[in-house]
Design an enzyme around this catalytic site. Structure first.
Site, PDB file in Angstrom:
ATOM      1  N   GLU B  63       0.874  -1.194  -0.132  1.00 15.04           N
ATOM      2  CA  GLU B  63       0.063   0.070   0.164  1.00 15.04           C
ATOM      3  C   GLU B  63       0.921   1.212   0.118  1.00 15.04           C
ATOM      4  O   GLU B  63       1.557   1.359   1.003  1.00 15.04           O
ATOM      5  CB  GLU B  63      -0.831  -0.043   1.393  1.00 15.04           C
ATOM      6  CG  GLU B  63      -1.926   1.109   1.083  1.00 15.04           C
ATOM      7  CD  GLU B  63      -2.791   1.220   2.440  1.00 15.04           C
ATOM      8  OE1 GLU B  63      -2.717   0.127   3.252  1.00 15.04           O
ATOM      9  OE2 GLU B  63      -3.379   2.369   2.801  1.00 15.04           O
ATOM     10  N   ASP B  74      -5.146  10.251   8.893  1.00 17.80           N
ATOM     11  CA  ASP B  74      -3.712   9.657   9.171  1.00 17.80           C
ATOM     12  C   ASP B  74      -3.380  10.259  10.456  1.00 17.80           C
ATOM     13  O   ASP B  74      -3.406  11.302  10.902  1.00 17.80           O
ATOM     14  CB  ASP B  74      -2.560   9.692   8.170  1.00 17.80           C
ATOM     15  CG  ASP B  74      -2.975   8.956   6.978  1.00 17.80           C
ATOM     16  OD1 ASP B  74      -3.000   7.904   7.252  1.00 17.80           O
ATOM     17  OD2 ASP B  74      -3.043   9.768   5.912  1.00 17.80           O
TER      18      ASP B  74
END
Lengths: 411, 287
Positions: B63, B74
């Site tokens: 990824e 995030d």
């Protein structure tokens, strides 16, 4: 521009659609974690609107706690100084926390309580929305955390102190430039973690659907009052209505009733004043509508200051409420349709207008609102000496004393 | 051109899941290890070396994170890495990340694990959805994860991205209706978001993950991979017992400046994950 898809001026103004789109702008672009909370919020907001006891509770608080309606004041000395026939000032600086966002925070916290949330969070730039949220949390017995950039904490120390005095936690955000955009991101990120017990009280007409709609719903009382007050005074419809635009909540609050209720042929020229900062030819400004391109930030699609790779750019303004790289999606739509005209005002012009209002009328405005006031000489040149202009004075300037002193106002 | 695209759309629509390189990575009779790295961090050459190290350490799927200036989904490790990568002279964004993926594939040759890009929506829009998809296909990228693109906002991207898998995220807060819709729109696998591993709440959160995986299995035959907050081989093994894939991000990115450390860590993760229980007992095996 897909002109044929946009409503003509004759059609009723009916944005947004059910998905929260104003033309192509707005929508919902957020992590899955918070999608259910936004759906729940949209339902709670609809339920609240349909519930007479909710509007009764809200109206009572607005009358008895906030002291609405705010005055509409005819500023003759200012009008003659700038060369206009009439200047009307909508005195939103007189709201208890110093800005009309208190209407929005009360409006959002009432359904939040109904949703069973015991804790509210908010972002703040200039600190006005943070103080209003902290005020409302104190009023309703809710826990409160305010996310604020470290640069804004420095610029707006008085408001930080007020929030703490009101029982709120102020969470300093040092990411990025430590300003409003960083605070919004931090608040969204925190909300993703605590979505189950926490309600996010968004302060401006930005963010994912249904926030822009909700903020407009509560802020529109500004324009509704102004129209009723003009009528009660026997005054003509003004030739222009001016408001400052950062995210754009006070502006949509005064513009929307003119868009919804006044036929196009009688509607005043609507003008939004963005921050030109140190000048539009520099990269130190906050003029998303004038200089930006459409993109997604903070959950919605709108004009945005962004680089070639699609990263949001840093916005700058002397005003902590206007240095936002995006703008509320409805303003992007209103720009493209030509229903509102947007211009940009430099720090210097705003400081001059700030000083002018203080000297001619004894009113000390927020530096944000001074951007709207700075449009008056331009409008006098355009509309002539008989024209009348309504200005939304969206906040008061106590919070800006250090900034204007540093800038050399008052000698 | 349009007709040709429609034909391809039709073919992909019918066979995309069975033929997808991403799905195949889950069909080796064992749980899959998915390793997240940030493109361009701490600098482009080191990020390439670390990507190679992760693949050689045993990652079944890479990824690859696209550096972005407002990474709202995030945590601090990945957000800081993105900031460092973005701040490089000349910038490092989506196009540079796609080019890096092409370099990784040519460095690894035939044995390269499939690459799925993790990008926020605005870089895709800025490049143009169709242009971005074309460039990804050209680089041999297998799919995308767009964390700020909920399923109801995905139609323009899905229309532009034939030949690429699009992995949607499922959250513990997702309603049954939303799980159904996002699983239906997903291809490759479904990304199950957990907050496992943060602030010592592992037991409670592990229960939540188990439940979400079960809810997903009830609505999809796609592989289900679990990510967010998995930071040690033993946590990875625990997750591998209940899901088809384990996604490890921040714990790898934290080591990314040192490719040898990445190799050692991914090797340990791979041993833990591949040695674990349950991969896809009900899924068809790769031919």
């Amino acid at each position: 521009m897909p002109g044929s898809l946009l409503p003509s001026a004759e059609e009723a103004y009916s944005s947004p659609d059910a998905q929260g789109f104003f033309g192509p702008y707005g929508g919902t672009f957020v992590p899955e974690t918070v999608m259910p909370a936004l759906e729940e919020l949209a339902r709670a907001f609809e339920d609240a609107q349909a519930d007479a006891s909710f509007s009764a509770e809200l109206d009572a608080l607005l009358a008895d706690y906030v002291g609405r309606p705010s005055p509409l004041y005819q500023a003759d000395r200012l009008a003659s100084e700038v060369g206009l026939g009439t200047v009307w000032l909508k005195r939103e600086d007189l709201n208890p926390p110093g800005a009309p966002t208190i209407i929005n925070t009360i409006g959002q916290c009432l359904p939040a309580k109904r949703m069973g949330k015991r804790r509210v969070i908010a972002e703040t730039g200039a600190g006005q929305h943070g103080v209003a949220t902290a005020t409302t949390a104190a009023l309703m017995g809710l826990e409160c955390s305010i996310f604020m950039g470290t640069e804004d904490i420095r610029r707006q120390a008085l408001n930080v102190y007020k929030m703490r005095l009101l029982g709120a936690e102020v969470v300093p955000i040092s990411d990025g430039t430590g300003t409003l955009a960083d605070a919004v991101t931090a608040a969204l990120r925190h909300w993703v973690e605590r979505v189950e017990d926490t309600f996010y009280v968004l302060g401006s007409a930005v963010g994912p659907h249904p926030y822009p709609l909700i903020v407009r719903h509560f802020q529109k009382v500004i324009g509704e009052e102004a129209i009723a007050q003009l009528r009660a005074k026997g005054a003509d419809m003004p030739d222009a209505v001016v408001a400052c635009v950062g995210g754009g909540s006070n502006a949509i609050g005064i513009f929307y009733p003119f868009l919804r209720d006044v036929p196009a042929d009688r509607r005043p020229l609507l003008v939004g004043a963005e921050a030109a900062g140190l000048g539009l030819e520099t990269d130190k400004h906050g003029a998303a509508l004038t200089k930006g391109t459409p993109g997604v930030l903070h959950g919605f699609y709108s004009y945005l200051l962004q680089d070639e790779a699609g990263n949001p750019k840093e916005a700058y303004s002397i005003s902590a409420g206007l240095d936002y790289p995006g703008v509320g999606p409805e303003h992007s739509y209103l720009k493209d349709t030509g229903l509102v005209r947007y211009e940009a005002v430099t720090d210097r012009e705003a400081l001059d207008a700030f000083a002018l209002l203080a000297r001619t009328e004894g009113i000390i405005p927020a530096i944000e609102s001074a951007h709207a006031l700075a449009m008056l000489p331009r409008l006098a040149a355009e509309l002539g000496p008989e024209a009348s202009v309504l200005v939304n004075v969206s906040g008061r300037g106590d919070k800006d004393m250090d900034i204007v002193r540093e800038a050399g106002l008052g000698g | 051109m349009a007709a040709e695209q429609q034909v391809r759309l039709g073919a992909d629509g019918a066979g995309a899941r069975a033929a997808s390189a991403i799905s195949a990575a889950f069909q080796r009779g064992r749980p899959a290890l998915i390793v997240y790295l940030m493109a361009g961090y701490p600098d482009p050459p080191t990020s390439l070396t670390s990507l190679v190290a992760a693949a050689e350490g045993g990652a079944d799927l890479i990824e690859l994170g696209v550096p972005y200036g407002d990474p709202v989904a995030d945590g601090p490790v990945i957000a800081d890495a993105a900031r460092v990568a973005c701040a490089r002279e000349g910038g490092f964004g989506l196009t540079e990340t796609i080019d890096l993926a092409a370099k990784l594939r040519s460095a690894l040759g035939a044995g390269a694990p499939p690459i799925v890009l993790m990008t926020y929506l605005n870089p895709l829009m800025r490049l143009g959805l169709a242009a971005a998809a074309e460039r990804m296909r050209g680089a041999g990228i297998a799919g995308v994860i767009v964390p700020d693109m909920p399923v109801e906002a995905a139609r323009p991207w899905l229309a532009a991205s034939h030949g690429l898998d699009t992995v949607f995220l499922a959250a513990p807060t997702s309603t049954p209706e939303r799980l159904q819709a996002l699983a239906k729109a997903s291809s490759g696998f479904v990304y199950c978001v957990s907050t496992l591993g943060v602030t010592g709440e592992r037991d409670r959160l592990a229960d939540g993950v188990r439940e979400l995986v079960a809810r997903l299995r009830a609505v999809t035959d796609l592989p289900v991979a679990v990510g967010f907050g998995i930071s040690t081989p033993s946590q990875a093994a625990e997750v591998a017992d209940l899901a088809d894939g384990v996604i490890v991000g921040s714990a790898v990115v934290r080591r990314q400046a040192d490719p040898e450390a990445v190799h050692a860590f991914v090797t340990a993760l791979a041993e833990a994950v591949h040695g674990s229980g349950s991969a896809l007992p009900s899924a068809p095996q790769a031919p």
